[in-house]
Design an enzyme around this catalytic site. Structure first.
Site, PDB file in Angstrom:
ATOM      1  N   ASP A   1       0.847  -1.188   0.000  1.00 32.33           N
ATOM      2  CA  ASP A   1       0.000   0.000   0.000  1.00 32.33           C
ATOM      3  C   ASP A   1       0.888   1.246   0.000  1.00 32.33           C
ATOM      4  OD1 ASP A   1      -2.991   0.766   0.275  1.00 32.33           O
ATOM      5  OD2 ASP A   1      -1.846   2.246   1.416  1.00 32.33           O
TER       6      ASP A   1
HETATM    7  C1  LIG Z   1       3.015   8.704  -5.579  1.00 26.30           C
HETATM    8  C2  LIG Z   1       2.842   7.651  -6.623  1.00 26.30           C
HETATM    9  C3  LIG Z   1       1.925   6.615  -6.470  1.00 26.30           C
HETATM   10  N1  LIG Z   1       1.768   5.668  -7.444  1.00 26.30           N
HETATM   11  C4  LIG Z   1       0.816   4.565  -7.305  1.00 26.30           C
HETATM   12  C5  LIG Z   1       1.354   3.301  -6.638  1.00 26.30           C
HETATM   13  C6  LIG Z   1       0.081   2.556  -6.276  1.00 26.30           C
HETATM   14  O1  LIG Z   1      -0.288   1.725  -7.389  1.00 26.30           O
HETATM   15  C7  LIG Z   1      -0.950   3.677  -6.112  1.00 26.30           C
HETATM   16  C8  LIG Z   1      -1.438   3.792  -4.675  1.00 26.30           C
HETATM   17  O2  LIG Z   1      -2.536   2.967  -4.457  1.00 26.30           O
HETATM   18  P1  LIG Z   1      -2.507   1.607  -3.645  1.00 26.30           P
HETATM   19  O3  LIG Z   1      -3.797   1.482  -2.913  1.00 26.30           O
HETATM   20  O4  LIG Z   1      -1.218   1.482  -2.879  1.00 26.30           O
HETATM   21  O5  LIG Z   1      -2.422   0.489  -4.784  1.00 26.30           O
HETATM   22  P2  LIG Z   1      -3.414   0.184  -5.980  1.00 26.30           P
HETATM   23  O6  LIG Z   1      -4.834   0.513  -5.632  1.00 26.30           O
HETATM   24  O7  LIG Z   1      -2.835   0.803  -7.242  1.00 26.30           O
HETATM   25  O8  LIG Z   1      -3.253  -1.384  -6.129  1.00 26.30           O
HETATM   26  P3  LIG Z   1      -3.560  -2.529  -5.008  1.00 26.30           P
HETATM   27  O9  LIG Z   1      -4.268  -1.924  -3.843  1.00 26.30           O
HETATM   28  O10 LIG Z   1      -4.411  -3.542  -5.742  1.00 26.30           O
HETATM   29  O11 LIG Z   1      -2.192  -3.066  -4.677  1.00 26.30           O
HETATM   30  O12 LIG Z   1      -0.294   4.899  -6.487  1.00 26.30           O
HETATM   31  C9  LIG Z   1       2.521   5.732  -8.628  1.00 26.30           C
HETATM   32  O13 LIG Z   1       2.368   4.876  -9.510  1.00 26.30           O
HETATM   33  N2  LIG Z   1       3.429   6.734  -8.778  1.00 26.30           N
HETATM   34  C10 LIG Z   1       3.637   7.720  -7.856  1.00 26.30           C
HETATM   35  O14 LIG Z   1       4.487   8.604  -8.065  1.00 26.30           O
END
Ligand SMILES: Cc1cn([C@H]2C[C@H](O)[C@@H](COP(=O)(O)OP(=O)(O)OP(=O)(O)O)O2)c(=O)[nH]c1=O
Length: 204
Positions: free
Chosen positions: A75
């Protein structure tokens, strides 16, 4: 460089970034996104604990039916001025998030949980990200691209969101959603991954 896994592995994540990052390691795994409820309380501004508990929740849901596999969940959140910024729910919210980060430093926390039957291993990582002073036009154009909507804090450092960033302090891949270097260290230490080959032969 390639790794082999010693147990069947499931990535409990719908994040395409996490899948791509794991694929670079070369071991076989399946993807089974978790439908865990992500509403949990923050306790005593313990952001590391918060992302680790969320990752545990995601991993446990999948592990219930996949007891003989190592389930990996993660997360990622953005924290600014003591507040948690998850994925924005509207474009207007994304504009608000990015406007408040402009010219300032925020933290990105990623929590990882490895669940193998009854065994739970969790860890987390913080990276500090400083945004440039931003003009309204750039924020608007970036939000209009749609890129912020599936990303914590409303930006992707690996996409055109990079144009908002001045500097970072810490692991870049932690911002993208999976601190690969620490992840591999823990996986090797816990006996889940081994380096394939790794010994150079001298044929002369
Ligand atoms: C800050 C930042 C976040 N993110 C992404 C990473 C995570 O995929 C998302 C945060 O949400 P999460 O809830 O961590 O993940 P998700 O919903 O994409 O997938 P799952 O819960 O099924 O594992 O933001 C980027 O891709 N680049 C960035 O610079």
């Amino acid at each position: 460089m390639k790794f082999v896994s010693n147990v069947p592995i499931i990535l409990a994540s719908g994040s395409p970034r996490r899948k791509e990052l794991l694929q670079t390691l070369g071991f076989h795994f399946e993807v089974l996104p978790s439908n865990a409820d992500e509403a949990i309380d923050l306790i005593d501004e313990d952001f590391n604990g918060y992302v680790e508990r969320l990752a545990q929740r995601k991993a446990k849901v999948v592990s219930e039916t996949e007891k003989h596999s190592l389930v990996i969940a993660a997360d990622t959140i953005v924290v600014f001025n003591g507040n948690v910024y998850p994925k924005p729910s509207t474009a207007e919210e994304a504009v608000k998030f990015l406007t408040s980060f402009a010219g300032k430093t925020h933290s990105v926390f990623t929590g990882i949980c490895l669940q193998y039957g009854e065994r739970t291993i969790s860890f987390s990582e913080e990276t500090k990200v400083t945004f440039k002073p931003l003009d309204e036009q750039l924020i608007k154009a970036y939000v209009d691209s749609g890129d912020p909507m599936d990303k914590a804090g409303g930006y992707g450092i690996q996409t055109t969101g990079a144009l908002l960033v001045e500097k970072i302090d810490g692991d870049y891949l932690n911002v993208v959603g999976l601190p690969l270097s620490k992840f591999v260290d823990v996986m090797r230490k816990e006996g889940f991954l081994e380096l394939k080959g790794g010994v150079f032969t001298d044929d002369c």
